[in-house]
Scaffold this motif. Structure first.
Motif, PDB file in Angstrom:
ATOM      1  N   TRP A 106       0.846  -1.192   0.000  1.00 23.79           N
ATOM      2  CA  TRP A 106       0.000   0.000   0.000  1.00 23.79           C
ATOM      3  C   TRP A 106       0.886   1.248   0.000  1.00 23.79           C
ATOM      4  CZ3 TRP A 106      -5.072  -0.976  -0.606  1.00 23.79           C
ATOM      5  CH2 TRP A 106      -5.517  -2.270  -0.310  1.00 23.79           C
ATOM      6  N   PRO A 107       1.552   1.533  -1.117  1.00 25.84           N
ATOM      7  CA  PRO A 107       2.426   2.704  -1.156  1.00 25.84           C
ATOM      8  C   PRO A 107       1.627   4.004  -1.014  1.00 25.84           C
ATOM      9  CG  PRO A 107       2.269   1.688  -3.327  1.00 25.84           C
ATOM     10  CD  PRO A 107       1.541   0.798  -2.378  1.00 25.84           C
ATOM     11  N   PRO A 108       2.198   4.973  -0.308  1.00 26.12           N
ATOM     12  CA  PRO A 108       1.487   6.242  -0.140  1.00 26.12           C
ATOM     13  C   PRO A 108       1.428   7.016  -1.458  1.00 26.12           C
ATOM     14  CG  PRO A 108       3.704   6.404   0.754  1.00 26.12           C
ATOM     15  CD  PRO A 108       3.495   4.970   0.354  1.00 26.12           C
ATOM     16  N   ILE A 109       0.375   7.784  -1.615  1.00 29.56           N
ATOM     17  CA  ILE A 109       0.303   8.721  -2.737  1.00 29.56           C
ATOM     18  C   ILE A 109       1.040   9.969  -2.276  1.00 29.56           C
ATOM     19  CG2 ILE A 109      -1.208  10.148  -4.177  1.00 29.56           C
ATOM     20  CD1 ILE A 109      -3.314   7.926  -3.972  1.00 29.56           C
ATOM     21  N   THR A 110       2.070  10.322  -2.997  1.00 26.26           N
ATOM     22  CA  THR A 110       2.910  11.455  -2.603  1.00 26.26           C
ATOM     23  C   THR A 110       2.854  12.563  -3.654  1.00 26.26           C
ATOM     24  OG1 THR A 110       4.874  10.473  -3.627  1.00 26.26           O
ATOM     25  CG2 THR A 110       4.491   9.986  -1.284  1.00 26.26           C
ATOM     26  N   THR A 111       3.352  13.713  -3.266  1.00 26.13           N
ATOM     27  CA  THR A 111       3.391  14.880  -4.134  1.00 26.13           C
ATOM     28  C   THR A 111       4.685  15.642  -3.877  1.00 26.13           C
ATOM     29  OG1 THR A 111       2.214  16.898  -4.768  1.00 26.13           O
ATOM     30  CG2 THR A 111       2.101  16.273  -2.455  1.00 26.13           C
ATOM     31  N   GLU A 112       5.033  16.515  -4.788  1.00 25.66           N
ATOM     32  CA  GLU A 112       6.235  17.334  -4.665  1.00 25.66           C
ATOM     33  C   GLU A 112       5.982  18.583  -3.827  1.00 25.66           C
ATOM     34  OE1 GLU A 112       9.303  16.522  -6.029  1.00 25.66           O
ATOM     35  OE2 GLU A 112       8.346  14.615  -6.507  1.00 25.66           O
ATOM     36  N   SER A 113       4.726  18.907  -3.569  1.00 19.00           N
ATOM     37  CA  SER A 113       4.363  20.164  -2.926  1.00 19.00           C
ATOM     38  C   SER A 113       3.474  19.925  -1.716  1.00 19.00           C
ATOM     39  CB  SER A 113       3.615  21.030  -3.947  1.00 19.00           C
ATOM     40  OG  SER A 113       2.982  22.120  -3.335  1.00 19.00           O
ATOM     41  N   GLU A 114       3.501  20.862  -0.773  1.00 15.69           N
ATOM     42  CA  GLU A 114       2.608  20.781   0.384  1.00 15.69           C
ATOM     43  C   GLU A 114       1.157  21.069   0.004  1.00 15.69           C
ATOM     44  OE1 GLU A 114       4.013  22.255   4.379  1.00 15.69           O
ATOM     45  OE2 GLU A 114       5.550  23.144   3.071  1.00 15.69           O
ATOM     46  N   THR A 115       0.975  21.630  -1.182  1.00 11.80           N
ATOM     47  CA  THR A 115      -0.375  21.938  -1.653  1.00 11.80           C
ATOM     48  C   THR A 115      -0.633  21.166  -2.946  1.00 11.80           C
ATOM     49  OG1 THR A 115       0.471  23.913  -2.745  1.00 11.80           O
ATOM     50  CG2 THR A 115      -0.517  24.222  -0.583  1.00 11.80           C
ATOM     51  N   PRO A 116      -1.187  19.967  -2.835  1.00 15.16           N
ATOM     52  CA  PRO A 116      -1.437  19.127  -4.008  1.00 15.16           C
ATOM     53  C   PRO A 116      -2.384  19.799  -5.006  1.00 15.16           C
ATOM     54  CG  PRO A 116      -1.754  17.888  -1.977  1.00 15.16           C
ATOM     55  CD  PRO A 116      -1.603  19.322  -1.601  1.00 15.16           C
ATOM     56  N   THR A 138      -3.231  13.751   1.764  1.00 14.17           N
ATOM     57  CA  THR A 138      -4.333  13.399   2.667  1.00 14.17           C
ATOM     58  C   THR A 138      -5.646  13.885   2.071  1.00 14.17           C
ATOM     59  OG1 THR A 138      -4.158  15.467   3.935  1.00 14.17           O
ATOM     60  CG2 THR A 138      -2.883  13.570   4.737  1.00 14.17           C
ATOM     61  N   VAL A 139      -6.712  13.191   2.410  1.00 16.65           N
ATOM     62  CA  VAL A 139      -8.071  13.590   2.056  1.00 16.65           C
ATOM     63  C   VAL A 139      -8.858  13.647   3.356  1.00 16.65           C
ATOM     64  CG1 VAL A 139     -10.179  12.944   0.818  1.00 16.65           C
ATOM     65  CG2 VAL A 139      -7.943  12.624  -0.272  1.00 16.65           C
ATOM     66  N   ASP A 140      -9.426  14.799   3.636  1.00 21.22           N
ATOM     67  CA  ASP A 140     -10.132  15.029   4.905  1.00 21.22           C
ATOM     68  C   ASP A 140      -9.267  14.622   6.098  1.00 21.22           C
ATOM     69  OD1 ASP A 140     -12.281  16.192   3.660  1.00 21.22           O
ATOM     70  OD2 ASP A 140     -13.562  14.412   3.747  1.00 21.22           O
ATOM     71  N   GLY A 141      -7.987  14.937   6.029  1.00 25.78           N
ATOM     72  CA  GLY A 141      -7.065  14.687   7.135  1.00 25.78           C
ATOM     73  C   GLY A 141      -6.560  13.261   7.249  1.00 25.78           C
ATOM     74  N   ARG A 142      -6.928  12.399   6.298  1.00 24.06           N
ATOM     75  CA  ARG A 142      -6.505  10.992   6.339  1.00 24.06           C
ATOM     76  C   ARG A 142      -5.510  10.719   5.214  1.00 24.06           C
ATOM     77  NH1 ARG A 142     -11.910   7.473   6.602  1.00 24.06           N
ATOM     78  NH2 ARG A 142     -10.397   5.824   6.942  1.00 24.06           N
ATOM     79  N   PRO A 143      -4.372  10.073   5.515  1.00 23.81           N
ATOM     80  CA  PRO A 143      -3.417   9.716   4.465  1.00 23.81           C
ATOM     81  C   PRO A 143      -4.074   8.774   3.455  1.00 23.81           C
ATOM     82  CG  PRO A 143      -2.518   9.251   6.654  1.00 23.81           C
ATOM     83  CD  PRO A 143      -3.953   9.617   6.829  1.00 23.81           C
ATOM     84  N   ILE A 144      -3.637   8.858   2.195  1.00 24.00           N
ATOM     85  CA  ILE A 144      -4.196   7.981   1.172  1.00 24.00           C
ATOM     86  C   ILE A 144      -3.095   7.180   0.485  1.00 24.00           C
ATOM     87  CG2 ILE A 144      -6.268   9.371   0.869  1.00 24.00           C
ATOM     88  CD1 ILE A 144      -5.036  10.496  -1.710  1.00 24.00           C
ATOM     89  N   TYR A 145      -3.508   6.056  -0.102  1.00 28.73           N
ATOM     90  CA  TYR A 145      -2.575   5.052  -0.597  1.00 28.73           C
ATOM     91  C   TYR A 145      -3.037   4.482  -1.941  1.00 28.73           C
ATOM     92  CZ  TYR A 145      -1.753   5.101   4.455  1.00 28.73           C
ATOM     93  OH  TYR A 145      -1.516   5.490   5.739  1.00 28.73           O
ATOM     94  N   LEU A 146      -2.108   3.799  -2.603  1.00 27.88           N
ATOM     95  CA  LEU A 146      -2.398   2.982  -3.785  1.00 27.88           C
ATOM     96  C   LEU A 146      -2.354   1.525  -3.345  1.00 27.88           C
ATOM     97  CD1 LEU A 146      -0.053   4.781  -6.339  1.00 27.88           C
ATOM     98  CD2 LEU A 146      -2.531   5.046  -6.098  1.00 27.88           C
TER      99      LEU A 146
END
Length: 177
Positions: A106-116, A138-146
């Motif tokens: 379940w790898p995390p969905i990551t981004t290059e910026s603090e503001t996706p 995060t979505v609604d304060g919850r980390p998200i994954y693939l």
């Protein structure tokens, strides 16, 4: 003329950009056998298959978007892969409960910026600092994954795995829980 068609078809099949130059004969059909092919060139026209590739590339410009799946409209990453919540994560805790072997599947969905960058997602989107120092979305304060079991965009094979992994609706709700 046949050589030109083979070149054009090969270029399109290889996903050549619409700006690629293709050798072709003069439109009047009065080819000069002395002139090299490179002197008479035109731009290739855009092919519908290339437009689909461009659409996929455009989706890559966002961190999160929405897409239709067998479960309805869901949140996906920039490559179109389905996003999941982990029930063990505590909303707004700033941390992920998925560690070690969990992250392999379940790898995390990551981004290059603090503001996706998002498109179509109505839930609140942010980031936390992941264990490796990257920005996990995060979505609604919850980390998200693939899920590694999803092979292609639209797959939802991680839905309800061990009764703790859930596909996410655009408004942030868990689908099917």
């Amino acid at each position: 003329m046949r050589r030109t068609h083979r070149i054009l078809i090969s270029a399109l099949a290889a996903g050549a950009l619409s700006t690629a130059l293709v050798a072709c004969s003069s439109p009047e059909g009065d080819d000069d056998p002395e002139a090299p092919d490179s002197e008479t060139t035109e731009e290739a026209t855009t092919d519908p298959a290339e437009e689909e590739t461009d659409d996929a590339a455009a989706m890559g410009d966002v961190d999160l978007a929405t897409a239709e799946t067998s479960l309805g409209e869901v949140i996906v990453d920039g490559a179109g892969m389905t996003a999941y919540y982990f029930s063990n994560d505590v909303p707004d805790s700033g941390t992920s409960a998925c560690e070690g072997d969990c992250l392999v599947n379940w790898p995390p969905i990551t981004t290059e910026s603090e503001t996706p960058t998002v498109e179509g997602v109505t839930a609140e989107v942010g980031t936390i600092t992941a264990a490796d120092g990257s920005f996990q979305v995060t979505v609604d304060g919850r980390p998200i994954y693939l899920f590694v079991g999803d092979a292609a965009p639209g797959d939802v094979n991680g839905q309800a795995v061990q009764d703790v992994w859930w596909v996410i609706a655009p408004d942030g709700a868990e689908i099917g829980n």
